[in-house]
Design a protein around this motif. Sequence first.
Motif, PDB file in Angstrom:
ATOM      1  N   GLY A   1       0.821  -1.195   0.000  1.00  0.00           N
ATOM      2  CA  GLY A   1       0.000   0.000   0.000  1.00  0.00           C
ATOM      3  C   GLY A   1       0.855   1.246   0.000  1.00  0.00           C
ATOM      4  N   ASP A   2       0.206   2.382  -0.177  1.00  0.00           N
ATOM      5  CA  ASP A   2       0.892   3.673  -0.220  1.00  0.00           C
ATOM      6  C   ASP A   2       1.377   4.033   1.184  1.00  0.00           C
ATOM      7  OD1 ASP A   2       1.351   6.544  -0.131  1.00  0.00           O
ATOM      8  OD2 ASP A   2       0.403   6.624  -2.101  1.00  0.00           O
ATOM      9  N   GLN A   3       2.701   4.102   1.363  1.00  0.00           N
ATOM     10  CA  GLN A   3       3.267   4.353   2.680  1.00  0.00           C
ATOM     11  C   GLN A   3       2.849   5.720   3.224  1.00  0.00           C
ATOM     12  OE1 GLN A   3       7.775   4.673   4.282  1.00  0.00           O
ATOM     13  NE2 GLN A   3       7.284   2.702   3.356  1.00  0.00           N
ATOM     14  N   ALA A   4       2.781   6.725   2.360  1.00  0.00           N
ATOM     15  CA  ALA A   4       2.384   8.065   2.801  1.00  0.00           C
ATOM     16  C   ALA A   4       0.948   8.061   3.328  1.00  0.00           C
ATOM     17  CB  ALA A   4       2.534   9.065   1.654  1.00  0.00           C
ATOM     18  N   LYS A   5       0.054   7.328   2.641  1.00  0.00           N
ATOM     19  CA  LYS A   5      -1.337   7.263   3.089  1.00  0.00           C
ATOM     20  C   LYS A   5      -1.460   6.492   4.403  1.00  0.00           C
ATOM     21  CE  LYS A   5      -3.518   7.781  -1.441  1.00  0.00           C
ATOM     22  NZ  LYS A   5      -4.419   7.168  -2.461  1.00  0.00           N
ATOM     23  N   ILE A   6      -0.642   5.461   4.581  1.00  0.00           N
ATOM     24  CA  ILE A   6      -0.652   4.721   5.837  1.00  0.00           C
ATOM     25  C   ILE A   6      -0.190   5.624   6.979  1.00  0.00           C
ATOM     26  CG2 ILE A   6       0.387   2.792   7.088  1.00  0.00           C
ATOM     27  CD1 ILE A   6       0.576   1.314   4.394  1.00  0.00           C
ATOM     28  N   ASN A   7       0.855   6.408   6.741  1.00  0.00           N
ATOM     29  CA  ASN A   7       1.320   7.349   7.758  1.00  0.00           C
ATOM     30  C   ASN A   7       0.248   8.382   8.098  1.00  0.00           C
ATOM     31  OD1 ASN A   7       3.834   6.105   7.899  1.00  0.00           O
ATOM     32  ND2 ASN A   7       4.783   7.491   6.408  1.00  0.00           N
ATOM     33  N   GLN A   8      -0.456   8.868   7.086  1.00  0.00           N
ATOM     34  CA  GLN A   8      -1.540   9.828   7.322  1.00  0.00           C
ATOM     35  C   GLN A   8      -2.654   9.192   8.141  1.00  0.00           C
ATOM     36  OE1 GLN A   8      -2.741  11.165   3.431  1.00  0.00           O
ATOM     37  NE2 GLN A   8      -0.878  12.378   3.094  1.00  0.00           N
ATOM     38  N   ARG A   9      -2.970   7.941   7.850  1.00  0.00           N
ATOM     39  CA  ARG A   9      -4.025   7.263   8.590  1.00  0.00           C
ATOM     40  C   ARG A   9      -3.605   7.075  10.054  1.00  0.00           C
ATOM     41  NH1 ARG A   9      -8.328   4.335   7.120  1.00  0.00           N
ATOM     42  NH2 ARG A   9      -8.594   6.208   5.843  1.00  0.00           N
ATOM     43  N   LEU A  10      -2.365   6.716  10.286  1.00  0.00           N
ATOM     44  CA  LEU A  10      -1.880   6.547  11.655  1.00  0.00           C
ATOM     45  C   LEU A  10      -1.893   7.871  12.413  1.00  0.00           C
ATOM     46  CD1 LEU A  10       1.026   4.043  10.951  1.00  0.00           C
ATOM     47  CD2 LEU A  10      -1.036   3.571  12.284  1.00  0.00           C
TER      48      LEU A  10
ATOM     49  N   LEU B   1      -4.054  10.247  11.859  1.00  0.00           N
ATOM     50  CA  LEU B   1      -5.472  10.465  12.134  1.00  0.00           C
ATOM     51  C   LEU B   1      -5.913   9.643  13.338  1.00  0.00           C
ATOM     52  CD1 LEU B   1      -8.174  11.726  11.213  1.00  0.00           C
ATOM     53  CD2 LEU B   1      -8.484   9.741   9.721  1.00  0.00           C
ATOM     54  N   ILE B   2      -5.483   8.399  13.397  1.00  0.00           N
ATOM     55  CA  ILE B   2      -5.831   7.528  14.524  1.00  0.00           C
ATOM     56  C   ILE B   2      -5.267   8.077  15.825  1.00  0.00           C
ATOM     57  CG2 ILE B   2      -5.380   5.249  15.522  1.00  0.00           C
ATOM     58  CD1 ILE B   2      -5.614   4.103  12.681  1.00  0.00           C
ATOM     59  N   ARG B   3      -4.028   8.566  15.779  1.00  0.00           N
ATOM     60  CA  ARG B   3      -3.416   9.113  16.993  1.00  0.00           C
ATOM     61  C   ARG B   3      -4.157  10.354  17.481  1.00  0.00           C
ATOM     62  NH1 ARG B   3       2.940   9.830  17.061  1.00  0.00           N
ATOM     63  NH2 ARG B   3       2.524  11.271  15.331  1.00  0.00           N
ATOM     64  N   ASN B   4      -4.657  11.156  16.564  1.00  0.00           N
ATOM     65  CA  ASN B   4      -5.329  12.400  16.946  1.00  0.00           C
ATOM     66  C   ASN B   4      -6.796  12.206  17.326  1.00  0.00           C
ATOM     67  OD1 ASN B   4      -3.005  13.923  16.513  1.00  0.00           O
ATOM     68  ND2 ASN B   4      -3.494  14.285  14.353  1.00  0.00           N
ATOM     69  N   GLN B   5      -7.492  11.280  16.638  1.00  0.00           N
ATOM     70  CA  GLN B   5      -8.939  11.167  16.816  1.00  0.00           C
ATOM     71  C   GLN B   5      -9.398   9.827  17.387  1.00  0.00           C
ATOM     72  OE1 GLN B   5     -11.266  12.514  13.464  1.00  0.00           O
ATOM     73  NE2 GLN B   5      -9.801  14.100  12.921  1.00  0.00           N
ATOM     74  N   GLY B   6      -8.521   8.835  17.435  1.00  0.00           N
ATOM     75  CA  GLY B   6      -8.904   7.543  17.981  1.00  0.00           C
ATOM     76  C   GLY B   6      -9.606   6.666  16.967  1.00  0.00           C
ATOM     77  N   VAL B   7     -10.111   5.540  17.460  1.00  0.00           N
ATOM     78  CA  VAL B   7     -10.831   4.572  16.620  1.00  0.00           C
ATOM     79  C   VAL B   7     -12.076   4.099  17.370  1.00  0.00           C
ATOM     80  CG1 VAL B   7      -8.724   3.768  15.477  1.00  0.00           C
ATOM     81  CG2 VAL B   7      -9.542   2.607  17.543  1.00  0.00           C
ATOM     82  N   PRO B   8     -13.046   3.521  16.674  1.00  0.00           N
ATOM     83  CA  PRO B   8     -14.206   2.941  17.369  1.00  0.00           C
ATOM     84  C   PRO B   8     -13.772   1.846  18.336  1.00  0.00           C
ATOM     85  CG  PRO B   8     -14.665   3.183  15.027  1.00  0.00           C
ATOM     86  CD  PRO B   8     -13.203   3.467  15.203  1.00  0.00           C
ATOM     87  N   ASN B   9     -14.394   1.833  19.485  1.00  0.00           N
ATOM     88  CA  ASN B   9     -13.982   0.945  20.577  1.00  0.00           C
ATOM     89  C   ASN B   9     -14.693  -0.408  20.498  1.00  0.00           C
ATOM     90  OD1 ASN B   9     -12.659   0.152  22.892  1.00  0.00           O
ATOM     91  ND2 ASN B   9     -14.079   1.208  24.273  1.00  0.00           N
ATOM     92  N   TYR B  10     -14.572  -1.068  19.343  1.00  0.00           N
ATOM     93  CA  TYR B  10     -15.187  -2.377  19.159  1.00  0.00           C
ATOM     94  C   TYR B  10     -14.543  -3.419  20.082  1.00  0.00           C
ATOM     95  CZ  TYR B  10     -17.492  -1.231  14.645  1.00  0.00           C
ATOM     96  OH  TYR B  10     -18.290  -0.717  13.649  1.00  0.00           O
ATOM     97  N   PHE B  11     -15.330  -4.398  20.482  1.00  0.00           N
ATOM     98  CA  PHE B  11     -14.761  -5.622  21.029  1.00  0.00           C
ATOM     99  C   PHE B  11     -14.152  -6.405  19.870  1.00  0.00           C
ATOM    100  CE2 PHE B  11     -17.888  -4.657  24.336  1.00  0.00           C
ATOM    101  CZ  PHE B  11     -17.162  -4.924  25.495  1.00  0.00           C
ATOM    102  N   GLY B  12     -12.969  -6.969  20.084  1.00  0.00           N
ATOM    103  CA  GLY B  12     -12.299  -7.730  19.041  1.00  0.00           C
ATOM    104  C   GLY B  12     -12.996  -9.048  18.776  1.00  0.00           C
ATOM    105  N   GLU B  13     -12.821  -9.573  17.573  1.00  0.00           N
ATOM    106  CA  GLU B  13     -13.520 -10.799  17.190  1.00  0.00           C
ATOM    107  C   GLU B  13     -13.081 -12.002  18.010  1.00  0.00           C
ATOM    108  OE1 GLU B  13     -13.991 -11.705  13.107  1.00  0.00           O
ATOM    109  OE2 GLU B  13     -14.743  -9.715  12.571  1.00  0.00           O
TER     110      GLU B  13
END
Length: 353
Positions: free
Chosen positions: A141-150, A152-164
């Motif tokens: 995958g695009d490394q720059a986009k992965i860094n941008q996504r990370l 975003l996750i660090r700043n805004q978090g992720v949904p707090n799902y229970f893992g499968e």
Amino acid sequence: MTDFPHNWPTAYPKLSVSAQFRTQQDDFFVSEITNRQLHASGPHLYLHIEKRGVNTHWLARQLANHAKIDLKDVGYAGLKDRHAVTRQWFSLPLKNNEPDLTHLFAKDEFTLLSKGYYGVKLKRGALGGNAFRIVLRNVQGDQAKINQRLELIRNQGVPNYFGEQRFGHDFENIQQAQQLFESGKRPRNRQKASMYTSAARSYLFNNMLAKRIELKQWDIPMEGEVFGFAGSLRGFKQENNEDERNRLRAQRIHPSCALWGKGDALSEGALAQLEQTQAHAYPLLSQGLEKQGLKQERRATRMLLPDLFWQWQDDSTLVLRFNLASGYFATSVLRELGEINVLERDQQEASRD
């Protein structure tokens, strides 16, 4: 058996990213975080153990056998996966002399890191959280986009799902919960009964959270909101005052969804309707939880990762480090990155841990 859909949505747009996780045992490292101050003596011996290739239940049985005590007297705060390197605390009651565990720790898969003493048994959930180190291999995958996504996750978090892994292989734990509620009988194995009811409760929560994501209201309050804290099972009703808004902006409080049970869910209006609709879609599960005596509780819909760090070891190997509160799942972070593939045998073992 009732079908249990679980194609829950992600919060962020899908990335064209794939990777492999846990292809090697050292790719998954978890260490419990504790703020408990141990002493030089006490009625319970606490052992900090690093283990490889075994699950928590198996090690607990070994400790009980070597210490010549009942398995139920061995304390631990949470379950850790077999296919990982994990550092975990266990407690043993001291009656006369401290047990000789030399033979157990002579094995390559166990290392005693430290020990101390405390006044009470180590109970489930009694830890400050878990520190994770995760290695993703064959990243495409695009490394720059992965860094941008990370970022975003660090700043805004992720949904707090229970893992499968909470639901077992092929959602077996949910099916067992359904059988348990249909029969009205509790199995002899209390640990399994607890695992099945937790799976049912977690499934209903994930469905509620999924609906909030579809409405784009998983990380912002909706009508009738109940706010909560990270790692807490309690909540308080929305007051719509400036102090509350400031706390929300500072990410000190979070929206929440119900952990189903009997009693008042606290939510009102649109949120109450959403929660009731999702719970009533599976009446056997929701009514079964009520009949089992579980009380209504809350769980934050947002999981923050302000200490998320990452490093590219090479163009296709990504290392992630972060801490999570007790009861939060690393897989909820990975699912926001893309298609992270885990070997089927690992999934099966995780469901047994």
